[in-house]
Design a protein around this motif. Structure first.
Motif, PDB file in Angstrom:
ATOM      1  N   THR A 158      37.275   3.839  28.897  1.00  0.00           N
ATOM      2  CA  THR A 158      37.862   3.152  27.758  1.00  0.00           C
ATOM      3  C   THR A 158      36.768   2.416  26.983  1.00  0.00           C
ATOM      4  OG1 THR A 158      38.290   1.115  28.992  1.00  0.00           O
ATOM      5  CG2 THR A 158      40.022   2.820  29.002  1.00  0.00           C
ATOM      6  N   ILE A 159      37.106   1.940  25.799  1.00  0.00           N
ATOM      7  CA  ILE A 159      36.146   1.188  24.995  1.00  0.00           C
ATOM      8  C   ILE A 159      35.694  -0.060  25.751  1.00  0.00           C
ATOM      9  CG2 ILE A 159      35.853  -0.113  22.859  1.00  0.00           C
ATOM     10  CD1 ILE A 159      35.931   3.034  22.666  1.00  0.00           C
ATOM     11  N   GLU A 160      36.631  -0.772  26.346  1.00  0.00           N
ATOM     12  CA  GLU A 160      36.289  -1.950  27.140  1.00  0.00           C
ATOM     13  C   GLU A 160      35.328  -1.594  28.266  1.00  0.00           C
ATOM     14  OE1 GLU A 160      39.330  -5.083  28.484  1.00  0.00           O
ATOM     15  OE2 GLU A 160      39.068  -3.822  30.248  1.00  0.00           O
ATOM     16  N   ALA A 161      35.589  -0.491  28.953  1.00  0.00           N
ATOM     17  CA  ALA A 161      34.738  -0.078  30.064  1.00  0.00           C
ATOM     18  C   ALA A 161      33.366   0.373  29.582  1.00  0.00           C
ATOM     19  CB  ALA A 161      35.413   1.044  30.855  1.00  0.00           C
ATOM     20  N   ASN A 162      33.292   0.954  28.390  1.00  0.00           N
ATOM     21  CA  ASN A 162      32.001   1.327  27.819  1.00  0.00           C
ATOM     22  C   ASN A 162      31.174   0.089  27.468  1.00  0.00           C
ATOM     23  OD1 ASN A 162      31.173   4.291  27.163  1.00  0.00           O
ATOM     24  ND2 ASN A 162      33.396   4.269  26.867  1.00  0.00           N
ATOM     25  N   VAL A 163      31.819  -0.920  26.918  1.00  0.00           N
ATOM     26  CA  VAL A 163      31.103  -2.131  26.514  1.00  0.00           C
ATOM     27  C   VAL A 163      30.454  -2.816  27.710  1.00  0.00           C
ATOM     28  CG1 VAL A 163      31.416  -4.477  25.619  1.00  0.00           C
ATOM     29  CG2 VAL A 163      32.443  -2.538  24.425  1.00  0.00           C
ATOM     30  N   ILE A 164      31.138  -2.850  28.840  1.00  0.00           N
ATOM     31  CA  ILE A 164      30.603  -3.585  29.998  1.00  0.00           C
ATOM     32  C   ILE A 164      29.767  -2.706  30.927  1.00  0.00           C
ATOM     33  CG2 ILE A 164      32.514  -5.224  29.967  1.00  0.00           C
ATOM     34  CD1 ILE A 164      33.509  -3.760  32.566  1.00  0.00           C
ATOM     35  N   LEU A 165      29.447  -1.473  30.511  1.00  0.00           N
ATOM     36  CA  LEU A 165      28.758  -0.548  31.414  1.00  0.00           C
ATOM     37  C   LEU A 165      27.450  -1.115  31.942  1.00  0.00           C
ATOM     38  CD1 LEU A 165      28.641   2.208  32.756  1.00  0.00           C
ATOM     39  CD2 LEU A 165      27.572   3.108  30.676  1.00  0.00           C
ATOM     40  N   ALA A 166      26.611  -1.658  31.050  1.00  0.00           N
ATOM     41  CA  ALA A 166      25.321  -2.184  31.492  1.00  0.00           C
ATOM     42  C   ALA A 166      25.500  -3.350  32.458  1.00  0.00           C
ATOM     43  CB  ALA A 166      24.484  -2.618  30.291  1.00  0.00           C
ATOM     44  N   ARG A 167      26.464  -4.226  32.172  1.00  0.00           N
ATOM     45  CA  ARG A 167      26.725  -5.354  33.066  1.00  0.00           C
ATOM     46  C   ARG A 167      27.270  -4.871  34.402  1.00  0.00           C
ATOM     47  NH1 ARG A 167      26.741 -10.353  30.819  1.00  0.00           N
ATOM     48  NH2 ARG A 167      28.278 -11.137  32.304  1.00  0.00           N
ATOM     49  N   GLU A 168      28.094  -3.830  34.354  1.00  0.00           N
ATOM     50  CA  GLU A 168      28.654  -3.275  35.583  1.00  0.00           C
ATOM     51  C   GLU A 168      27.559  -2.706  36.477  1.00  0.00           C
ATOM     52  OE1 GLU A 168      31.463   0.460  36.262  1.00  0.00           O
ATOM     53  OE2 GLU A 168      32.506  -1.166  35.206  1.00  0.00           O
ATOM     54  N   ILE A 169      26.606  -2.012  35.863  1.00  0.00           N
ATOM     55  CA  ILE A 169      25.475  -1.472  36.620  1.00  0.00           C
ATOM     56  C   ILE A 169      24.677  -2.597  37.269  1.00  0.00           C
ATOM     57  CG2 ILE A 169      23.259  -0.260  36.397  1.00  0.00           C
ATOM     58  CD1 ILE A 169      24.614   1.464  34.232  1.00  0.00           C
ATOM     59  N   ALA A 170      24.613  -3.745  36.576  1.00  0.00           N
ATOM     60  CA  ALA A 170      23.899  -4.908  37.103  1.00  0.00           C
ATOM     61  C   ALA A 170      24.733  -5.707  38.099  1.00  0.00           C
ATOM     62  CB  ALA A 170      23.468  -5.816  35.954  1.00  0.00           C
ATOM     63  N   GLY A 171      25.942  -5.211  38.411  1.00  0.00           N
ATOM     64  CA  GLY A 171      26.784  -5.871  39.401  1.00  0.00           C
ATOM     65  C   GLY A 171      27.716  -6.916  38.845  1.00  0.00           C
ATOM     66  N   LYS A 172      27.893  -6.918  37.514  1.00  0.00           N
ATOM     67  CA  LYS A 172      28.771  -7.892  36.879  1.00  0.00           C
ATOM     68  C   LYS A 172      29.947  -7.139  36.271  1.00  0.00           C
ATOM     69  CE  LYS A 172      24.800 -10.787  35.789  1.00  0.00           C
ATOM     70  NZ  LYS A 172      24.011 -11.438  34.721  1.00  0.00           N
ATOM     71  N   LYS A 178      36.302  -9.911  30.706  1.00  0.00           N
ATOM     72  CA  LYS A 178      36.713 -10.901  29.715  1.00  0.00           C
ATOM     73  C   LYS A 178      35.737 -10.959  28.553  1.00  0.00           C
ATOM     74  CE  LYS A 178      37.812 -15.805  29.168  1.00  0.00           C
ATOM     75  NZ  LYS A 178      37.878 -17.137  29.838  1.00  0.00           N
ATOM     76  N   ILE A 179      34.440 -10.886  28.858  1.00  0.00           N
ATOM     77  CA  ILE A 179      33.428 -10.956  27.803  1.00  0.00           C
ATOM     78  C   ILE A 179      33.541  -9.775  26.851  1.00  0.00           C
ATOM     79  CG2 ILE A 179      31.628  -9.774  29.148  1.00  0.00           C
ATOM     80  CD1 ILE A 179      29.603 -11.657  27.834  1.00  0.00           C
ATOM     81  N   ALA A 180      33.906  -8.602  27.383  1.00  0.00           N
ATOM     82  CA  ALA A 180      34.087  -7.419  26.530  1.00  0.00           C
ATOM     83  C   ALA A 180      35.245  -7.638  25.567  1.00  0.00           C
ATOM     84  CB  ALA A 180      34.321  -6.183  27.387  1.00  0.00           C
ATOM     85  N   ARG A 181      36.356  -8.136  26.071  1.00  0.00           N
ATOM     86  CA  ARG A 181      37.525  -8.361  25.214  1.00  0.00           C
ATOM     87  C   ARG A 181      37.227  -9.409  24.142  1.00  0.00           C
ATOM     88  NH1 ARG A 181      40.083  -7.686  30.319  1.00  0.00           N
ATOM     89  NH2 ARG A 181      40.116  -9.938  30.673  1.00  0.00           N
ATOM     90  N   GLU A 182      36.479 -10.453  24.522  1.00  0.00           N
ATOM     91  CA  GLU A 182      36.128 -11.498  23.563  1.00  0.00           C
ATOM     92  C   GLU A 182      35.277 -10.935  22.427  1.00  0.00           C
ATOM     93  OE1 GLU A 182      34.206 -14.388  25.962  1.00  0.00           O
ATOM     94  OE2 GLU A 182      36.077 -15.329  26.651  1.00  0.00           O
ATOM     95  N   TRP A 183      34.284 -10.116  22.781  1.00  0.00           N
ATOM     96  CA  TRP A 183      33.386  -9.571  21.768  1.00  0.00           C
ATOM     97  C   TRP A 183      34.063  -8.504  20.922  1.00  0.00           C
ATOM     98  CZ3 TRP A 183      29.254 -11.095  19.393  1.00  0.00           C
ATOM     99  CH2 TRP A 183      28.448 -12.061  19.995  1.00  0.00           C
ATOM    100  N   LEU A 184      34.913  -7.701  21.513  1.00  0.00           N
ATOM    101  CA  LEU A 184      35.647  -6.701  20.730  1.00  0.00           C
ATOM    102  C   LEU A 184      36.483  -7.383  19.653  1.00  0.00           C
ATOM    103  CD1 LEU A 184      36.706  -4.226  23.553  1.00  0.00           C
ATOM    104  CD2 LEU A 184      35.216  -3.697  21.614  1.00  0.00           C
ATOM    105  N   ALA A 185      37.073  -8.512  19.984  1.00  0.00           N
ATOM    106  CA  ALA A 185      37.848  -9.260  18.999  1.00  0.00           C
ATOM    107  C   ALA A 185      36.954  -9.800  17.889  1.00  0.00           C
ATOM    108  CB  ALA A 185      38.593 -10.400  19.686  1.00  0.00           C
ATOM    109  N   LYS A 186      35.739 -10.256  18.246  1.00  0.00           N
ATOM    110  CA  LYS A 186      34.826 -10.825  17.261  1.00  0.00           C
ATOM    111  C   LYS A 186      34.354  -9.799  16.239  1.00  0.00           C
ATOM    112  CE  LYS A 186      32.862 -14.460  20.220  1.00  0.00           C
ATOM    113  NZ  LYS A 186      31.634 -14.928  20.903  1.00  0.00           N
TER     114      LYS A 186
END
Length: 243
Positions: free
Chosen positions: A85-99, A103-111
């Motif tokens: 999903t778009i949300e999952a794409n946005v956090i991909l780099a953070r996910e790889i880093a273990g994060k 919430k941060i993805a949803r906040e930025w998508l809204a911005k």
């Protein structure tokens, strides 16, 4: 970020020759040059994907030669994972880093005007919207330096102009350090604090130009006589016309 005396060759093909560039904290720096002049190779060196033939690369004052994971990177194409999903794409780099905090993805998508698209998939978004997602993926990474490799080259003129306004607003609100590669002279002058002009291969730095226009910067600056003068200067440099 500082690059000094950087040289790189692929066997007998010399690509970069004695490159010196720097990006200060919170600075937006662009590189323009002919196709095939080694701009993308420079990104691969800074990102640790390649090891230079000689020279130094420092990020945050530390040796970065051959070290990966020190930059946020946005390629020419959005390179979104079609099954995420778009949300999952946005956090991909953070996910790889273990994060895995979404919430941060949803906040930025809204911005950035993509509220309501978190559960959508890349094929459901326009080209400009996909580029916003790719930029957010780089922006919310933990790295201070963002390397953007011709991110708007595939967009039509109107979408590209919209993305310029959008990027200026987002960048001026966050002031991350940016190294931006483009073939578009007007784009470089509109967005940047500093512009480096590369020669044909093997690439050398023909000139370093400080862009004199203040921030916040708006599209109307392209009509300023000094902007027109600088645009002509860069065009002459790239086409080899004597000044």
């Amino acid at each position: 970020m500082r690059v000094a005396g950087l040289n790189h060759s692929f066997k007998d093909l010399e690509v970069l020759k004695n490159i010196d560039i720097s990006v200060e904290q919170g600075e937006f720096v662009s590189i323009i040059g002919p196709s095939g002049s080694g701009k993308s190779t420079l990104f691969h060196l800074i990102g640790g994907l390649l090891t230079p033939t000689s020279g130094t690369i420092e990020i945050n004052g530390a040796d970065a030669v051959g070290r990966r994971g020190l930059i946020g990177y946005m390629p020419q194409a959005p390179a979104l994972m079609p099954w995420r999903t778009i949300e999952a794409n946005v956090i991909l780099a953070r996910e790889i880093a273990g994060k895995k905090d979404r919430k941060i993805a949803r906040e930025w998508l809204a911005k950035v005007g993509l509220d309501g698209f978190a559960r959508s998939y890349p094929h459901q978004l326009s080209g400009g919207m996909q580029q916003r997602v790719a930029f957010l993926r780089a922006l919310i990474s933990d790295q201070e330096l963002l390397c953007l490799d011709e991110p708007f080259s595939a967009l039509d003129a109107m979408t590209r102009a919209d993305m310029h306004r959008w990027l200026l607003d987002i960048w001026e609100a966050n002031r991350r350090s940016v190294l931006f590669v483009t073939h578009n002279i007007e784009e470089a002058l509109l967005l940047s604090d500093t512009v480096y002009v590369f020669s044909h291969r093997p690439a050398t730095v023909l000139e370093k130009i400080t862009v004199p226009f203040g921030r916040p910067r708006r599209a109307e600056v392209v009509d300023d006589p000094e902007f027109v003068k600088l645009r002509r200067r860069l065009t002459d440099l790239l086409t080899g016309v004597p000044s």
